[in-house]
Design an enzyme around this catalytic site. Structure first.
Site, PDB file in Angstrom:
ATOM      1  N   CYS A   1       0.806  -1.228   0.000  1.00  0.00           N
ATOM      2  CA  CYS A   1       0.000   0.000   0.000  1.00  0.00           C
ATOM      3  C   CYS A   1       0.837   1.275   0.000  1.00  0.00           C
ATOM      4  O   CYS A   1       0.304   2.365  -0.206  1.00  0.00           O
ATOM      5  CB  CYS A   1      -0.961  -0.007   1.192  1.00  0.00           C
ATOM      6  SG  CYS A   1      -2.201  -1.320   1.097  1.00  0.00           S
TER       7      CYS A   1
ATOM      8  N   HIS B   1      -2.829   7.249   2.515  1.00  0.00           N
ATOM      9  CA  HIS B   1      -3.310   5.980   1.978  1.00  0.00           C
ATOM     10  C   HIS B   1      -4.674   5.683   2.584  1.00  0.00           C
ATOM     11  O   HIS B   1      -4.867   5.789   3.793  1.00  0.00           O
ATOM     12  CB  HIS B   1      -2.323   4.859   2.326  1.00  0.00           C
ATOM     13  CG  HIS B   1      -2.911   3.496   2.243  1.00  0.00           C
ATOM     14  ND1 HIS B   1      -3.551   3.035   1.112  1.00  0.00           N
ATOM     15  CD2 HIS B   1      -2.974   2.496   3.153  1.00  0.00           C
ATOM     16  CE1 HIS B   1      -3.977   1.797   1.330  1.00  0.00           C
ATOM     17  NE2 HIS B   1      -3.641   1.458   2.560  1.00  0.00           N
TER      18      HIS B   1
ATOM     19  N   ASN C   1     -10.402   0.156   0.349  1.00  0.00           N
ATOM     20  CA  ASN C   1      -8.944   0.231   0.338  1.00  0.00           C
ATOM     21  C   ASN C   1      -8.477  -0.350  -0.993  1.00  0.00           C
ATOM     22  O   ASN C   1      -8.598  -1.541  -1.251  1.00  0.00           O
ATOM     23  CB  ASN C   1      -8.383  -0.583   1.511  1.00  0.00           C
ATOM     24  CG  ASN C   1      -6.867  -0.543   1.594  1.00  0.00           C
ATOM     25  OD1 ASN C   1      -6.180  -0.260   0.623  1.00  0.00           O
ATOM     26  ND2 ASN C   1      -6.328  -0.860   2.759  1.00  0.00           N
TER      27      ASN C   1
END
Length: 356
Positions: free
Chosen positions: A123, A265, A295
């Site tokens: 990520c 993020h 996500n």
């Protein structure tokens, strides 16, 4: 001895400047109610814990490169492929373990011959990729770089795993960077990057690599899917992202109060708000897109930027703080001064880019 003759002045080091932006999510939507039909959960439970209401997933026959090509095409719309001579794809879900996905994406975008490689930092991949792209430009290896964060987590998450199926979605976000001056709008940097491999098992897919090969009939099904230890990840994510953000602010000689927008993020809403609180940033300065896409891994920051730009939330001259945390463990942060850009197509809108 005759006096030394001064040589030519050292060339200025070019900075990476943002000049293109695009995002794309596949049309298939999975709502919380859809998940509730197959999992022991409901909309309230999911929203309370994650802030997520829906996510997008790829269909049969689609792959990460399809997402990347669509986002890349949108990012190139404002400057054209001739401005790019390197392509970087940040992803955890490459089309294949070998070769990298970036060369295929480059070829499909009409950029065959350009340097092309993948970045695998989970990520944190987009921030790592942004620093790598800035380095290519600063070293004059590339005049322009197309950086794409693209992930199809639906291909590695067990659809019956309530802990993870509710969190992740698929999508891609892309930026184009050109050589420019460090003081002009759009310039990126400085950066802070870090890792701690002693916690590699905190976020992982156990099987499929050379350490633990996926052997038919011998590999446990659970080892083929994404897994993470949620409570530990939450603690590390907040601590590492906040510390990295502070480091980058100190490098730039500014404070949290100087930041107009915080673009972290998009892990889940609780983590985003916790990091903002830790930094002393008002939550309303936090760019969020996680509510409608989940996500999306390395795609999450550029998707949030594309969404905010499409809604005209960002104003030229705004100072943005980017920070991320992912498996590895990895983390990183960077600064960006927002330039004047055409408003991109909203990531969820389908158009001509829907054709691979």
């Amino acid at each position: 001895m005759p006096p030394a003759v001064p040589g030519p002045p050292a060339p200025a080091v070019p900075a990476a400047v943002l000049c293109g932006l695009g995002g794309w999510v596949p049309p298939q939507v999975v709502t919380n109610d859809d998940l509730a039909r197959r999992l022991d959960t409901d909309d309230t439970w999911i929203r309370t814990r994650t802030g997520i209401r829906r996510r997008h997933v790829i269909g049969p026959g689609q792959a990460t490169s399809d997402l990347a090509v669509r986002a890349g095409r949108r990012a190139l719309a404002s400057c054209g492929p001739s401005a790019v001579d390197a392509v970087v794809v940040a992803t955890t879900t490459p089309d294949r373990t070998c070769p990298a996905t970036a060369p295929l994406v480059a070829a499909r975008l009409g950029l065959a011959g350009a340097a092309a490689f993948d970045v695998a930092a989970v990520c944190t991949g987009f921030v790592y990729g942004l620093a790598a792209a800035a380095g290519l430009i600063a070293s004059q290896v590339a005049r322009g770089v197309l950086l794409i964060g693209a992930d199809a987590y639906s291909t590695i998450v067990d659809p019956l795993d309530r802990a993870h199926a509710i969190i992740f979605g698929d999508g891609a976000g892309a930026v184009v960077l050109r050589a420019g001056h460090p003081d002009e709008p759009g310039a990126v940097g400085p950066f802070d990057l870090g890792s701690d491999g002693t916690h590699e098992d905190m976020i992982m897919v156990a099987a499929g690599g050379s350490r633990h090969r996926a052997t038919p009939g011998r590999t446990a099904p659970a080892d083929l899917y994404f897994a993470m230890r949620g409570k530990e990840v939450y603690r590390h994510a907040v601590t590492r992202m906040a510390a990295s953000a502070r480091t980058v602010l100190a490098q730039a000689g500014c404070k949290a109060g100087d930041i107009d927008h915080f673009a972290p993020h998009q892990a889940n809403l609780r983590i985003l708000h916790s990091v903002a609180d830790d930094l002393g940033l008002p939550r309303e300065r936090c760019l969020t897109h996680v509510e409608s896409v989940g996500n999306t891994g390395a795609a999450s920051i550029p998707l949030a930027l594309a969404d905010a730009a499409a809604r005209r939330t960002l104003t030229p001259g705004d100072r943005l703080l980017l920070t991320a945390f992912g498996g590895g463990l990895t983390w990183g942060s960077g600064l960006l001064t927002w330039p004047t850009l055409p408003a991109p197509v909203p990531p969820h809108e389908q158009g001509e880019e829907s054709t691979p």
